[in-house]
Structures are given as C-alpha cells and as structure tokens.
Design a protein around this motif. Structure first.
Motif, short mmCIF file in Angstrom:
data_model
loop_
_atom_site.label_atom_id
_atom_site.label_comp_id
_atom_site.label_asym_id
_atom_site.label_seq_id
_atom_site.Cartn_x
_atom_site.Cartn_y
_atom_site.Cartn_z
N ILE A 1 0.85 -1.18 0.00
CA ILE A 1 0.00 0.00 0.00
C ILE A 1 0.89 1.24 0.00
O ILE A 1 1.92 1.27 0.68
N PRO A 2 0.55 2.27 -0.80
CA PRO A 2 1.33 3.51 -0.81
C PRO A 2 0.81 4.49 0.24
O PRO A 2 -0.39 4.57 0.48
N ILE A 3 1.73 5.23 0.83
CA ILE A 3 1.39 6.26 1.80
C ILE A 3 2.05 7.56 1.36
O ILE A 3 3.27 7.60 1.15
N ASP B 1 -2.61 -8.85 5.91
CA ASP B 1 -3.43 -8.76 4.69
C ASP B 1 -4.72 -7.97 4.93
O ASP B 1 -5.21 -7.30 4.01
N VAL B 2 -5.27 -8.05 6.11
CA VAL B 2 -6.53 -7.36 6.38
C VAL B 2 -6.34 -5.85 6.25
O VAL B 2 -7.15 -5.14 5.64
N VAL B 3 -5.23 -5.34 6.78
CA VAL B 3 -4.95 -3.90 6.71
C VAL B 3 -4.68 -3.47 5.27
O VAL B 3 -5.05 -2.37 4.86
N LEU B 4 -4.05 -4.34 4.48
CA LEU B 4 -3.68 -4.00 3.11
C LEU B 4 -4.76 -4.36 2.10
O LEU B 4 -4.55 -4.26 0.91
N GLU C 1 -6.83 1.03 -1.60
CA GLU C 1 -5.52 1.52 -2.03
C GLU C 1 -4.47 0.42 -2.06
O GLU C 1 -3.39 0.60 -2.63
N GLY C 2 -4.75 -0.72 -1.45
CA GLY C 2 -3.81 -1.82 -1.47
C GLY C 2 -3.75 -2.50 -2.83
O GLY C 2 -4.70 -2.45 -3.61
N PHE C 3 -2.64 -3.17 -3.13
CA PHE C 3 -2.49 -3.89 -4.40
C PHE C 3 -1.56 -5.07 -4.19
O PHE C 3 -0.80 -5.13 -3.20
N ASP C 4 -1.61 -6.03 -5.11
CA ASP C 4 -0.74 -7.20 -5.03
C ASP C 4 0.71 -6.78 -5.24
O ASP C 4 1.01 -5.96 -6.11
#
Length: 352
Positions: free
Chosen positions: A110-112, A299-302, A306-309
């Motif tokens: 995930i990007p921040i 994995d739950v947080v990501l 906005e998350g991606f593989d």
C-alpha cells in the motif's frame, strides 16, 4: 581562520555535499516522470552534462554507469522486480500524488503519501530525511534524536514494536470536500467555476510553489473563494485563492494506515511496557529506519481500495527503490567523505 571555524565550515560543506550526492545516487527518484527508467538503468543528473569531466564527479557517473543518452536499440525485457521485504519496503515518486512510502507484507502493498509537493523530484525535508535514514545517514534534521522520548513523554525509552493498523478516520478527499462544500454551490456558480478554472490554472501553474497544481486543485480552491458567478475578479480574492491552492498542494492526505508503537520505559518505578498511538506517519517510519524495527502489517490492513498485489509493483511504480537499493547507493559516500576530509586537512596544514 581559527581551527574551530575551519571545522565548522568543513562540517557544513559535508552536510551540503551529502544532500547533493543524494540527488546523484537516487536517479530513479530524480528522473523525469515522463521517461520511466529500467529498474536498473541510471539517469544523468538533471543539472549537468553526463559527459562533462570538469565538475569532478566523473568518478560517480562511471560508478553508476551513467550515459548521456539511452540506447534505443536495447529491447531486453525489464529486470524482474525482487520480492518486497515486509514492513517499510521502499520509496517512489508518483507524478500525481508525490513522494510515497510503500508498506507491504510481501504479498500485498500500500502507498502512503509523505510529501505531495515532490511530484517530479525529491526536494522536501521530509522526503530527504527518510532517504538519508534508509542510507544509514541519520542527520536528525526533521526527526530529532530525542523524538521518540518526546512522543512517549519520558526518558529511558526503548522501541520494541511498530504495528500498522487501518486508519478509520475520514479520507483526505472527504476532509477537503467537507471544507469546500460549506460554501453555497448554485448551478450558476458551478458553471462559472467550470468555465473560469482553465484560465486561472494557466495563470497560476508557473508561479513559485504552484508548479504542480492541477486543474482539479484549481476547481477545488475556487469552490471555496470564487464569487456567486464562479469568478475571481479582484486582487483580494485572487490572493485568497493562491493561499488556498498552496494549502491544497502541500496538504498531506490522510494515511490509509496509522501506526502503534510498543515501547519499554525504564524509570524509578521499574520497567513497564505501553502502546503509543498518537504518532505521525513520518515519525513512525523514521523510527522504523532509525531503530531497525520492522513495521508489522497483515493482509486485512492491506486489503482496502488503495492496497495492491506485490507483483504489480513493477507496473504501478517502475521507479520504485527498495531500502536495500537505497542502502547500496549510499555506500558510494563511504569512500568519498574520508578522502574529502583528508584533502581538507592537508590543505589546512599547507596554509599553516
């Protein structure tokens, strides 16, 4: 000149040179966004001729295999992206969102957003701070050495754990929307904004501090300060518009993650452990790099929008730089600083 003044001058030169060399040893971060590089291809410094031997930096370009022009005939497939290391995996510049930190658990990432103004190259103190820490250079400029003690509110603090959890607060878009929709929006005003925004965008996009402003940013600012007809027709309103635009451009969006620190505190009452939740993103990531404590994330947080593989990293962010790559690049400095110091000492001895 006294010895003390010479020492201060030399240290100042070293610090300035450190930031200069960072611009050289982070080529993908400083490369033009419209010309993505091969993950291992090096880019020339944007402010110098790669073939110019007169500036004393030819050794650096040779070490980095820098060439003046890319070989257009090179059709070899890109180097496969190595697996992401869990925690804080690295950094990248995104032309739309700015300087990003990538947090992952090897499967998802995930990007921040760290600094939205760094959309072309790294210039902000916040981004430079993290890059320096990733390379093993802790100058303590943005995140002071005692920042952890201040965050905890005591001394004798040891960082044990950093956990990334979902940030359930409002998104940055929702925050901006809530601020700007407080002003009445009639159909006439909306149409006026749509008509006038391109003209205003053309007028402000070359002003200092606003070179990265988008048409959407202008529309958002006009919703806050345009008149009933959607226009900006006087100097006072235009000044307010510029202030709003600068605030939008430099606004750090709300992070999809927040960070919880687990620390051990040693005081007169003994040893105790506590969690600290009120910690900013920049500080949490800087603590991870400074104290070598990996960020834990699952994995739950990501799994949010906005998350991606992790396998998509090379496609989404071809200029991504991992912490290992940043560390390797920083090693260029190790041989240069001692020789620079030796030359300075020799010059001082000759002057005596």
């Amino acid at each position: 000149m006294s010895t003390q003044k010479k020492q201060i001058l030399f240290i100042t030169q070293i610090l300035l040179w450190t930031n200069t060399v960072i611009a050289f040893i982070m080529p993908p971060l400083f490369a033009p966004i419209n010309q993505p590089l091969h993950p291992r291809q090096k880019a020339p410094c944007p402010h110098s001729n790669p073939n110019d031997e007169s500036d004393g930096l030819s050794w650096l370009r040779k070490a980095m295999n820098t060439t003046a022009t890319a070989d257009a005939s090179d059709t070899s497939p890109p180097r496969p992206q190595p697996p992401l290391k869990p925690g804080l995996s690295g950094f990248v510049i995104d032309p739309q969102r700015g300087f990003l930190a990538i947090v992952s658990n090897t499967r998802r990432a995930i990007p921040i957003v760290i600094q939205p103004s760094d959309k072309i190259q790294v210039t902000s103190a916040e981004a430079l701070c993290l890059i320096q820490l990733a390379g093993g250079m802790d100058l303590g400029t943005v995140v002071p050495p005692d920042a952890l003690s201040r965050a905890v509110g005591g001394s004798g603090v040891t960082l044990r754990r950093i956990r990334a959890v979902a940030n359930d607060g409002p998104s940055a878009a929702a925050e901006v929307e809530a601020e700007t929709t407080a002003t009445l929006m009639t159909e006439e005003r909306q149409e006026g904004i749509r008509t006038n925004a391109p003209k205003i965008h053309a007028a402000v996009k070359n002003l200092p501090g606003l070179t990265t402003v988008s048409l959407e940013d202008v529309c958002l600012a006009m919703r806050e300060c345009a008149d009933d007809g959607g226009g900006v027709n006087d100097r006072a309103t235009f000044t307010v518009l510029l202030d709003v635009l600068r605030d939008i451009v430099h606004r750090v969006p709300a992070s999809p993650l927040k960070f919880v620190l687990t620390v051990t505190i040693i005081d007169n009452d003994g040893i105790k452990e506590r969690d600290v939740e009120d910690v900013g993103v920049l500080e949490a990531l800087a603590f991870s790099l400074r104290y070598k404590v990996a960020v834990e994330v699952d994995d739950v947080v990501l799994g949010g929008d906005e998350g991606f593989d992790a396998e998509e990293m090379g496609t989404r962010y071809p200029n991504f730089r991992s912490l290992d790559e940043l560390w390797e690049d920083a090693k260029i400095m190790e041989g240069f600083i001692p020789s620079m110091f030796a030359k300075a000492v020799k010059r001082d001895e000759e002057e005596i």
